[in-house]
Write a protein that holds these residues in place. Structure first.
Motif, PDB file in Angstrom:
ATOM      1  N   ALA A 140      -6.606   2.375   0.464  1.00  0.00           N
ATOM      2  CA  ALA A 140      -7.713   2.623  -0.458  1.00  0.00           C
ATOM      3  C   ALA A 140      -9.020   2.852   0.301  1.00  0.00           C
ATOM      4  O   ALA A 140      -9.852   3.665  -0.117  1.00  0.00           O
ATOM      5  N   ARG A 141      -9.196   2.137   1.399  1.00  0.00           N
ATOM      6  CA  ARG A 141     -10.439   2.257   2.172  1.00  0.00           C
ATOM      7  C   ARG A 141     -10.388   3.359   3.220  1.00  0.00           C
ATOM      8  O   ARG A 141     -11.415   3.950   3.559  1.00  0.00           O
ATOM      9  N   ARG A 142      -9.190   3.614   3.754  1.00  0.00           N
ATOM     10  CA  ARG A 142      -9.055   4.572   4.851  1.00  0.00           C
ATOM     11  C   ARG A 142      -7.952   5.600   4.557  1.00  0.00           C
ATOM     12  O   ARG A 142      -6.893   5.601   5.193  1.00  0.00           O
ATOM     13  N   PRO A 143      -8.179   6.478   3.585  1.00  0.00           N
ATOM     14  CA  PRO A 143      -7.146   7.473   3.255  1.00  0.00           C
ATOM     15  C   PRO A 143      -6.884   8.449   4.396  1.00  0.00           C
ATOM     16  O   PRO A 143      -5.860   9.126   4.382  1.00  0.00           O
ATOM     17  N   ASP A 144      -7.785   8.510   5.384  1.00  0.00           N
ATOM     18  CA  ASP A 144      -7.560   9.369   6.542  1.00  0.00           C
ATOM     19  C   ASP A 144      -6.446   8.844   7.439  1.00  0.00           C
ATOM     20  O   ASP A 144      -5.880   9.603   8.235  1.00  0.00           O
ATOM     21  N   LEU A 145      -6.095   7.576   7.290  1.00  0.00           N
ATOM     22  CA  LEU A 145      -5.070   6.983   8.154  1.00  0.00           C
ATOM     23  C   LEU A 145      -3.685   7.005   7.536  1.00  0.00           C
ATOM     24  O   LEU A 145      -2.693   6.803   8.248  1.00  0.00           O
ATOM     25  N   VAL A 146      -3.588   7.212   6.234  1.00  0.00           N
ATOM     26  CA  VAL A 146      -2.334   7.023   5.505  1.00  0.00           C
ATOM     27  C   VAL A 146      -2.062   8.236   4.621  1.00  0.00           C
ATOM     28  O   VAL A 146      -2.952   8.696   3.913  1.00  0.00           O
ATOM     29  N   ASP A 147      -0.841   8.742   4.649  1.00  0.00           N
ATOM     30  CA  ASP A 147      -0.474   9.853   3.765  1.00  0.00           C
ATOM     31  C   ASP A 147       0.144   9.381   2.460  1.00  0.00           C
ATOM     32  O   ASP A 147       0.070  10.077   1.450  1.00  0.00           O
ATOM     33  N   ALA A 148       0.758   8.221   2.456  1.00  0.00           N
ATOM     34  CA  ALA A 148       1.348   7.659   1.240  1.00  0.00           C
ATOM     35  C   ALA A 148       1.700   6.206   1.516  1.00  0.00           C
ATOM     36  O   ALA A 148       1.812   5.782   2.672  1.00  0.00           O
ATOM     37  N   VAL A 149       1.884   5.437   0.433  1.00  0.00           N
ATOM     38  CA  VAL A 149       2.192   4.009   0.548  1.00  0.00           C
ATOM     39  C   VAL A 149       3.276   3.641  -0.454  1.00  0.00           C
ATOM     40  O   VAL A 149       3.236   4.076  -1.612  1.00  0.00           O
ATOM     41  N   VAL A 150       4.225   2.830  -0.005  1.00  0.00           N
ATOM     42  CA  VAL A 150       5.176   2.173  -0.902  1.00  0.00           C
ATOM     43  C   VAL A 150       4.923   0.683  -0.805  1.00  0.00           C
ATOM     44  O   VAL A 150       4.927   0.114   0.298  1.00  0.00           O
ATOM     45  N   ALA A 151       4.686   0.039  -1.934  1.00  0.00           N
ATOM     46  CA  ALA A 151       4.428  -1.399  -1.958  1.00  0.00           C
ATOM     47  C   ALA A 151       5.476  -2.083  -2.820  1.00  0.00           C
ATOM     48  O   ALA A 151       5.570  -1.817  -4.015  1.00  0.00           O
ATOM     49  N   GLU A 152       6.250  -2.941  -2.202  1.00  0.00           N
ATOM     50  CA  GLU A 152       7.307  -3.685  -2.897  1.00  0.00           C
ATOM     51  C   GLU A 152       6.735  -5.004  -3.403  1.00  0.00           C
ATOM     52  O   GLU A 152       6.389  -5.888  -2.600  1.00  0.00           O
ATOM     53  N   ASP A 153       6.609  -5.130  -4.714  1.00  0.00           N
ATOM     54  CA  ASP A 153       6.023  -6.291  -5.374  1.00  0.00           C
ATOM     55  C   ASP A 153       4.828  -6.836  -4.581  1.00  0.00           C
ATOM     56  O   ASP A 153       4.846  -7.974  -4.097  1.00  0.00           O
ATOM     57  N   PRO A 154       3.766  -6.023  -4.456  1.00  0.00           N
ATOM     58  CA  PRO A 154       2.606  -6.445  -3.665  1.00  0.00           C
ATOM     59  C   PRO A 154       1.955  -7.696  -4.242  1.00  0.00           C
ATOM     60  O   PRO A 154       1.967  -7.915  -5.456  1.00  0.00           O
ATOM     61  N   ALA A 155       1.386  -8.505  -3.359  1.00  0.00           N
ATOM     62  CA  ALA A 155       0.806  -9.792  -3.757  1.00  0.00           C
ATOM     63  C   ALA A 155      -0.580  -9.600  -4.351  1.00  0.00           C
ATOM     64  O   ALA A 155      -1.581 -10.084  -3.834  1.00  0.00           O
ATOM     65  N   PHE A 156      -0.637  -8.895  -5.484  1.00  0.00           N
ATOM     66  CA  PHE A 156      -1.883  -8.752  -6.240  1.00  0.00           C
ATOM     67  C   PHE A 156      -2.126 -10.059  -6.995  1.00  0.00           C
ATOM     68  O   PHE A 156      -1.447 -10.341  -7.985  1.00  0.00           O
ATOM     69  N   VAL A 157      -3.077 -10.841  -6.548  1.00  0.00           N
ATOM     70  CA  VAL A 157      -3.312 -12.132  -7.190  1.00  0.00           C
ATOM     71  C   VAL A 157      -4.758 -12.223  -7.666  1.00  0.00           C
ATOM     72  O   VAL A 157      -5.653 -11.568  -7.145  1.00  0.00           O
ATOM     73  N   THR A 158      -4.960 -13.054  -8.658  1.00  0.00           N
ATOM     74  CA  THR A 158      -6.283 -13.284  -9.229  1.00  0.00           C
ATOM     75  C   THR A 158      -6.959 -14.445  -8.496  1.00  0.00           C
ATOM     76  O   THR A 158      -6.305 -15.190  -7.747  1.00  0.00           O
TER      77      THR A 158
END
Length: 311
Positions: A140-158
């Motif tokens: 999200a911050r550095r799209p110049d470094l990454v062409d795509a992302v796969v996230a397996e049940d990412p630890a999105f926590v509140t």
């Protein structure tokens, strides 16, 4: 082969260790960067690495700080969940910047005499849990470094979850100590509890748990401090978020809150009956969803050519 990345700044924290696999001499082969979850290591991807290298991918499996062969944590970075999470993101960003600048390097002494070249092939990050949310944060911050992302049940926590994780962290430390005290018992328990898991990966997971930096575990940190909504809304590269339905992070209202963000760059997939470790529990169903998606993004990036990569 495990190899530390090079750091351009002498004062910077020591870089992450990496394991390299696949057709390393093929500069056109797309690169998959693998980021594991808490308590695991680069060795815990063995089944996926074999599958993806057989499909022609170069694979760079990273050990997170305090895991596997990577350096242990510095005290300053362990001041809080926020500082530790920021270091996780900074570590991955540094590793990806190194890969962009130098490519996946073969073992020392086997490199081309002309030296490493900038990476022109597609680079896709695949992460699980802590590794998944960290990969999304960096993308999200550095799209110049990454062409795509796969996230397996990412630890999105509140914020509430973060406090609960901090309160439960001492119990997690005791669990890890118990694993180190009797790894064979843990091995038998995990094999019995998860009959579909690869036995090689089970052993790798147990061995990784025995060596993890417990000071990090004691914080209850599961990823960078950036609010998950900001991460999702900021993504400007293709992202596939895969989860299950059995005691996963992204379940119920939390999952629907994610899909309601309606970022056109973000796709989701649910593997019915799978728990947090989606890939290990349902490998064929996981790869049936993930591999075609990864192949398509790699092909699209390659067709644009290196000169058209995002700035």
């Amino acid at each position: 082969m495990t190899e530390p990345t090079d750091s351009p700044a002498a004062a910077a924290p020591a870089p992450l260790a990496r394991r390299l696999a696949g057709p390393l001499a093929d500069d056109a082969a797309p690169v998959l960067v693998l980021c594991h979850g808490i308590g695991d290591s680069a060795a815990c991807w063995v089944e996926a690495v074999e599958r993806w290298t057989a499909a022609g991918y170069r694979v760079v499996a990273l050990d997170a700080r305090g895991h596997g062969d990577s350096p242990r944590w510095d005290d300053a970075d362990l001041a809080s969940q926020a500082t530790a999470g920021a270091r996780l993101a900074a570590d991955l960003e540094a590793a990806l910047a190194d890969l962009r600048a130098r490519g996946p390097r073969p073992p020392a002494g086997a490199a081309d005499a002309a030296g490493p070249l900038p990476l022109a092939a597609p680079l896709i990050v695949v992460g699980h849990s802590m590794g998944g949310v960290t990969a999304l944060d960096v993308a999200a911050r550095r799209p110049d470094l990454v062409d795509a992302v796969v996230a397996e049940d990412p630890a999105f926590v509140t914020p509430v979850w973060r406090r609960i994780l901090a309160l439960r962290a001492s119990g997690k430390v005791q669990e890890m100590r118990g694993v180190a005290a009797d790894p064979e018992a843990r091995l038998a328990q995990v094999a019995a509890d998860h009959p579909t898991w690869s036995r090689r990966e089970v052993r790798a997971c147990v061995e990784a748990s025995c060596a993890v930096d417990l000071r990090f575990i004691a914080l209850g940190c599961v990823g960078p401090p950036t609010p998950w909504r900001r991460v999702v809304d900021s993504l400007a590269v293709p992202a596939l978020i895969v989860t299950g339905t059995d005691n996963v992070v992204l379940r119920g209202d939390h999952y629907f809150a994610l899909t309601r963000r309606a970022n056109p760059h973000v796709s989701t997939a649910v593997i019915e009956g799978a728990p947090h470790s989606v890939r290990r529990t349902a490998p064929e169903r996981f790869h049936a969803v993930v591999d075609p998606w990864v192949d398509l993004r790699a092909a699209r990036t390659a067709s644009r050519g290196p000169g058209s990569r995002r700035a």
